[in-house]
Design an enzyme around this catalytic site. Sequence first.
Site, mmCIF file in Angstrom:
data_model
loop_
_atom_site.group_PDB
_atom_site.id
_atom_site.type_symbol
_atom_site.label_atom_id
_atom_site.label_comp_id
_atom_site.label_asym_id
_atom_site.label_seq_id
_atom_site.Cartn_x
_atom_site.Cartn_y
_atom_site.Cartn_z
ATOM 1 N N GLY A 1 0.619 3.373 5.450
ATOM 2 C CA GLY A 1 2.014 2.524 5.851
ATOM 3 C C GLY A 1 3.527 3.905 5.600
ATOM 4 N N ASP A 2 3.850 3.168 4.366
ATOM 5 C CA ASP A 2 4.892 4.493 4.383
ATOM 6 C C ASP A 2 4.665 4.650 2.766
ATOM 7 O OD1 ASP A 2 5.854 2.002 3.298
ATOM 8 O OD2 ASP A 2 7.455 2.323 3.520
ATOM 9 N N ASP A 3 3.674 4.583 2.262
ATOM 10 C CA ASP A 3 3.597 5.036 0.972
ATOM 11 C C ASP A 3 2.876 6.423 0.359
ATOM 12 O OD1 ASP A 3 4.439 2.669 0.197
ATOM 13 O OD2 ASP A 3 2.169 1.430 -0.524
#
Length: 226
Positions: free
Chosen positions: A139-141
């Site tokens: 994801g955006d991690d």
Amino acid sequence: MRRAPSGQLLSIWLPLAVPAIAMPGAPYWNAFIRLNVLLLFTYLLTLLKQAFEAEKQLARTDHLTRVANRRFFYELTEMELDRAHRYNHPLTVAYIDIDNFKTVNDRLGHDAGDQLLFTMAEAIKKSIRSVDRVARLGGDDFAILLPETGHEQSQVVVSKIKDMLARIAQERRWDVTFSIGVITCLKPPCAVEDLTKMADKLMYAAKNDGKNSVRYELFDEQQAMV
């Protein structure tokens, strides 16, 4: 078959095998063939090795951002944990989450979101040491592995990275901020999962504090948060 003067039939046997004729250049020709076979074999082995290395690299790399993926990050962190235990070195892991990333996807489209992720990964990769490693966990991690980095040094490094990312987001007009959790271990825990969970917990604490902030913690010798 032939007939004798007396009229009797005689049998004549002719040898089928023809004696080999020695050619003056045969040894050189044979050596030339053997050399070419060896070169071809070496070339095929090289191609096979290159294909294997490329496949291994693909298995370790996030296809979008071209940085390490979760699996490879865990492998690298495991190795650095072993080194930290062996040489009594500190170890820091930073866990980064993009605040309001979904808004970018919703307003500007998924292509813009992908560009944000790629730009962020490239910027971090260029701002850290060669011994450090950035990875996209999903994801955006993102996570950053900082070997031999103590508590005070990690604050300097992560603060610079956060300021750089904020500047890039402002220049690109991406309405996002960054929440970061940073765990520094003087006596690292035994498992990679424990280390990443602590950094992840700190990141969520930063988000719950209003986002766009960094939470730092030190892991002590009794393996308790202080």
